[in-house]
Design an enzyme around this catalytic site. Sequence first.
Site, PDB file in Angstrom:
ATOM      1  N   GLU A  53       0.816  -1.224   0.000  1.00 38.50           N
ATOM      2  CA  GLU A  53       0.000   0.000   0.000  1.00 38.50           C
ATOM      3  C   GLU A  53       0.847   1.271   0.000  1.00 38.50           C
ATOM      4  OE1 GLU A  53      -0.748  -2.706   1.705  1.00 38.50           O
ATOM      5  OE2 GLU A  53      -2.644  -3.217   0.714  1.00 38.50           O
ATOM      6  N   HIS A  93     -10.011  -6.007   9.609  1.00 38.36           N
ATOM      7  CA  HIS A  93     -10.523  -5.754   8.259  1.00 38.36           C
ATOM      8  C   HIS A  93     -11.908  -5.121   8.278  1.00 38.36           C
ATOM      9  CE1 HIS A  93      -7.288  -8.518   7.414  1.00 38.36           C
ATOM     10  NE2 HIS A  93      -7.400  -8.298   6.132  1.00 38.36           N
TER      11      HIS A  93
END
Lengths: 323, 78
Positions: A60, A129
């Site tokens: 990321e 998550h």
Amino acid sequence: MARITMREAISQAMWEEMERDPNVFILGEEVGVWGGSYAVTKGFYDHFGGERVRDTPIAEAAIIGAAIGSAMTGLRPIAELMTINFAFAAMDHIVNQAAKLHYMFGGQFVLPLVIRAVGGGGRQLGATHSQTPDAVFAHFPGLKVVSPGTPADAKGLLKAAIRSNDPILFIENATMYQVRGEVPDGDYVLPIGKSTIQRPGMDVTIVTYSKGLEISMKAAEELARDGIEVEIVDLRSLRPLDMVPVIESFKKTNRAVIVEEGWKSFGVGAEVSSRIYEQAFDYVDAPVVRVAQKEVPLPYNRALEQYALPQPADVVAAVREVL
Amino acid sequence: MGDPERYRKQEEVRKWEEHDPIGIFHAYLTGNKKATAKALEEIEARAKADVQKAVEFAEASPEPGLDTLFDHVYVEEV
């Protein structure tokens, strides 16, 4: 007008902007050949090619770093983060680079950068998550944080975000891709940083956005059966935060409930309620009540997860509390 | 694997399996006489049995009560 899903609205916005401007491109994990983890970029790779729809490694910081560099040098990247939870792996780039470079270079660079990130809980994906950390990002001046609650807003705001020269975090709720709504055809662009009334009412003002809108709409139906008419203000953008419709509504109802999916502490509700007290103190008839996620890492177990997340019943109870 | 992996070819997966650190370490241990193949098999079997037991324990356990929601957020009470 066409009745389409949130997924289709987001996809349409990007497709149209990529057709319109060759500098717009997409990068992220599995956005190309696979068509996106949530199938938002399905068909893009075949149509626009690998140069403009770029699959990246699972890194990321590299995704956002590359997006920032390309934005500074003239392109208009749309970086997709498979989940906003992975934004933490790119936090330095987002808050120390993207949010600050225009300012620190005295306006010499612009960053026409959109980071699309998928957030929210309720799908049993576990604590790491399932977060709704929207308020964290809204804390940073220099970054704009937009999060739509309807397909029409998703299209209009995403198109505006892609055209904007500021870095924008565009947060989509993972449980709302199938939500359907009327979306204007063609070049539909909305201004960023404008709250809107999603449901008119006279009794209590509900301030919310994104998933909170869905929850609040359900609560509104139930309350209406008892003759209670809530007015729902959808913030749509957390930074800039447009309080004008909120204050106008509050001066009418004198009561407010703020609904967000994230945690209550230091959250959107804290900010909005504080501004209500600052800007409309003389109109307050009851303490502002916040509805939010219980203060735990979101559990995996289905029953516990739903118990921790704000529900329409919580909003109904909060509205009755302020009346 | 957790997904259908339609974005990469099977030969690519096989190629990288040759570089799998577990396999490499396995070969190192047996090649340098640090452990026998039999001993490693036993460790693997034990690990698989432990996981299987944990799965059975989880599946046989009752659903957690809502009053357990805040358990283990902190060590100390807040």
